[in-house]
Design a protein around this motif. Structure first.
Motif, PDB file in Angstrom:
ATOM      1  N   MET A   1      13.184  -6.030   3.234  1.00 37.16           N
ATOM      2  CA  MET A   1      13.495  -5.684   4.620  1.00 37.16           C
ATOM      3  C   MET A   1      14.742  -6.382   5.132  1.00 37.16           C
ATOM      4  O   MET A   1      15.540  -5.792   5.885  1.00 37.16           O
ATOM      5  CB  MET A   1      12.307  -6.038   5.527  1.00 37.16           C
ATOM      6  CG  MET A   1      11.117  -5.117   5.379  1.00 37.16           C
ATOM      7  SD  MET A   1       9.571  -5.839   6.033  1.00 37.16           S
ATOM      8  CE  MET A   1      10.066  -6.355   7.674  1.00 37.16           C
TER       9      MET A   1
ATOM     10  N   PRO B   1       7.617  -8.107   1.012  1.00 41.34           N
ATOM     11  CA  PRO B   1       8.373  -7.053   1.707  1.00 41.34           C
ATOM     12  C   PRO B   1       9.565  -7.600   2.480  1.00 41.34           C
ATOM     13  O   PRO B   1      10.555  -6.890   2.671  1.00 41.34           O
ATOM     14  CB  PRO B   1       7.339  -6.430   2.653  1.00 41.34           C
ATOM     15  CG  PRO B   1       6.320  -7.504   2.864  1.00 41.34           C
ATOM     16  CD  PRO B   1       6.250  -8.251   1.558  1.00 41.34           C
TER      17      PRO B   1
ATOM     18  N   VAL C   1       5.372  -0.357   4.211  1.00 42.77           N
ATOM     19  CA  VAL C   1       5.417  -1.645   3.512  1.00 42.77           C
ATOM     20  C   VAL C   1       5.230  -1.438   2.011  1.00 42.77           C
ATOM     21  O   VAL C   1       5.949  -2.032   1.191  1.00 42.77           O
ATOM     22  CB  VAL C   1       4.353  -2.608   4.076  1.00 42.77           C
ATOM     23  CG1 VAL C   1       4.264  -3.873   3.222  1.00 42.77           C
ATOM     24  CG2 VAL C   1       4.679  -2.977   5.524  1.00 42.77           C
TER      25      VAL C   1
ATOM     26  N   LEU D   1       8.425  -0.124   0.519  1.00 41.85           N
ATOM     27  CA  LEU D   1       9.445  -1.163   0.412  1.00 41.85           C
ATOM     28  C   LEU D   1       9.162  -2.075  -0.778  1.00 41.85           C
ATOM     29  O   LEU D   1      10.072  -2.449  -1.527  1.00 41.85           O
ATOM     30  CB  LEU D   1       9.500  -1.978   1.706  1.00 41.85           C
ATOM     31  CG  LEU D   1      10.063  -1.260   2.927  1.00 41.85           C
ATOM     32  CD1 LEU D   1       9.775  -2.058   4.194  1.00 41.85           C
ATOM     33  CD2 LEU D   1      11.565  -1.032   2.787  1.00 41.85           C
ATOM     34  N   LEU D   2       7.894  -2.435  -0.955  1.00 37.74           N
ATOM     35  CA  LEU D   2       7.510  -3.271  -2.097  1.00 37.74           C
ATOM     36  C   LEU D   2       7.791  -2.555  -3.413  1.00 37.74           C
ATOM     37  O   LEU D   2       8.256  -3.171  -4.382  1.00 37.74           O
ATOM     38  CB  LEU D   2       6.031  -3.640  -1.995  1.00 37.74           C
ATOM     39  CG  LEU D   2       5.669  -4.625  -0.883  1.00 37.74           C
ATOM     40  CD1 LEU D   2       4.169  -4.609  -0.617  1.00 37.74           C
ATOM     41  CD2 LEU D   2       6.131  -6.039  -1.227  1.00 37.74           C
TER      42      LEU D   2
ATOM     43  N   GLU E   1       0.330  -5.830  -1.615  1.00 35.62           N
ATOM     44  CA  GLU E   1      -0.555  -5.540  -0.485  1.00 35.62           C
ATOM     45  C   GLU E   1      -1.986  -5.941  -0.814  1.00 35.62           C
ATOM     46  O   GLU E   1      -2.669  -6.564   0.014  1.00 35.62           O
ATOM     47  CB  GLU E   1      -0.493  -4.048  -0.105  1.00 35.62           C
ATOM     48  CG  GLU E   1       0.639  -3.719   0.823  1.00 35.62           C
ATOM     49  CD  GLU E   1       0.570  -2.320   1.394  1.00 35.62           C
ATOM     50  OE1 GLU E   1       1.466  -1.975   2.173  1.00 35.62           O
ATOM     51  OE2 GLU E   1      -0.366  -1.553   1.073  1.00 35.62           O
TER      52      GLU E   1
ATOM     53  N   GLU F   1       8.527  -5.679  -5.997  1.00 31.37           N
ATOM     54  CA  GLU F   1       8.022  -7.000  -5.623  1.00 31.37           C
ATOM     55  C   GLU F   1       6.598  -7.155  -6.153  1.00 31.37           C
ATOM     56  O   GLU F   1       5.797  -6.221  -6.093  1.00 31.37           O
ATOM     57  CB  GLU F   1       8.045  -7.165  -4.100  1.00 31.37           C
ATOM     58  CG  GLU F   1       9.441  -7.153  -3.494  1.00 31.37           C
ATOM     59  CD  GLU F   1      10.241  -8.403  -3.825  1.00 31.37           C
ATOM     60  OE1 GLU F   1       9.630  -9.458  -4.099  1.00 31.37           O
ATOM     61  OE2 GLU F   1      11.486  -8.326  -3.815  1.00 31.37           O
TER      62      GLU F   1
ATOM     63  N   SER G   1      -0.627  -0.879  -4.655  1.00 32.17           N
ATOM     64  CA  SER G   1       0.394  -1.858  -4.268  1.00 32.17           C
ATOM     65  C   SER G   1      -0.090  -3.261  -4.617  1.00 32.17           C
ATOM     66  O   SER G   1      -1.021  -3.783  -4.001  1.00 32.17           O
ATOM     67  CB  SER G   1       0.685  -1.754  -2.767  1.00 32.17           C
ATOM     68  OG  SER G   1       1.664  -2.691  -2.390  1.00 32.17           O
TER      69      SER G   1
ATOM     70  N   TYR H   1       1.725   0.458   6.900  1.00 31.47           N
ATOM     71  CA  TYR H   1       1.532  -0.156   5.585  1.00 31.47           C
ATOM     72  C   TYR H   1       1.838   0.797   4.431  1.00 31.47           C
ATOM     73  O   TYR H   1       1.982   0.352   3.293  1.00 31.47           O
ATOM     74  CB  TYR H   1       0.153  -0.810   5.485  1.00 31.47           C
ATOM     75  CG  TYR H   1       0.244  -2.222   6.014  1.00 31.47           C
ATOM     76  CD1 TYR H   1       0.532  -3.281   5.163  1.00 31.47           C
ATOM     77  CD2 TYR H   1       0.155  -2.484   7.373  1.00 31.47           C
ATOM     78  CE1 TYR H   1       0.677  -4.576   5.649  1.00 31.47           C
ATOM     79  CE2 TYR H   1       0.313  -3.771   7.870  1.00 31.47           C
ATOM     80  CZ  TYR H   1       0.575  -4.807   7.001  1.00 31.47           C
ATOM     81  OH  TYR H   1       0.757  -6.082   7.488  1.00 31.47           O
TER      82      TYR H   1
END
Length: 216
Positions: free
Chosen positions: A70, A66, A194, A197-198, A114, A203, A111, A191
């Motif tokens: 970010m 992340p 998060v 964003l991932l 994560e 990612e 995710s 999260y």
């Protein structure tokens, strides 16, 4: 219909739908460049390099994951890292429950990063492996402790209904207390951010590592 039966029906319906709630976050198309090329410390603006150094000092993926996304917005990245510092290392929630809450969002969002990052952390913190594995399988985890069940139920009701019932609120407050209940919702919502964003950056776990949620 009795409230207890209604509650059981709601839980069963939600559990059955967990596996199909979201698609697995998919990696970039082979041969295509990353949406956000991996950023390096040298590419950061001078005033953001101390933040980058702080991240490198604590992150198992360095400036990857992340942080790679970010850091395209350095001021946001700085504020977000301060929030994550509290929610990861200074929260009132026991680490076992905190990591469980993160895994729940990791499962809901499928995710890859994560789950890859937090599954071993959850087990190290004392979350039973069966609980984590049942969650990943899309079923209500078996043999949860009372506080784990509260974390699961609060998370799931918030996801499904965008609120929790008075009965669950009172039960959660009795088991966790007010501060832990607030911190539970805070880490859960953070999260989600998060995970988004991932997903934005596509990612993935380190090269060569299996994806926790193989794309279908």
């Amino acid at each position: 219909m009795k409230p207890a039966i209604m509650r059981l029906i709601q839980i069963c319906a939600f559990t059955l739908g967990m596996a199909s709630l979201t698609m697995a976050q998919t990696p970039p198309t082979p041969g295509e460049p990353k949406r956000f090329p991996q950023i390096t410390l040298e590419q950061l603006p001078p005033d953001a390099r101390p933040l980058g150094e702080e991240i490198i000092a604590i992150s198992s993926v360095g400036l990857g994951g992340p942080y790679n996304v970010m850091l395209r917005s350095p001021v946001f990245a700085d504020r977000m890292k301060r929030l994550l510092d509290y929610l990861r290392f200074n929260t009132s929630l026991p680490t076992r429950l905190n990591e469980f809450a993160i895994l729940i969002q990791g499962k809901v969002w499928s995710s890859q990063v994560e789950w890859y990052a937090h599954y071993p952390l959850a087990l190290k913190a004392g979350l039973p492996q069966q609980v984590a594995d049942d969650l990943k399988s899309g079923i209500r985890p078996r043999d949860m402790k009372p506080d784990e069940a509260v974390v699961y139920d609060v998370s799931m009701e918030m996801i499904q209904n965008h609120q929790i019932s008075d009965a669950l609120f009172q039960k959660s407050k009795a088991i966790l207390g007010e501060q832990q209940l607030v911190d539970l919702v805070a880490v859960s919502g953070t999260y989600v951010t998060v995970a988004m964003l991932l997903a934005l950056g596509q990612e993935m776990p380190p090269a060569g590592k299996p994806l926790p949620f193989p794309p279908k």
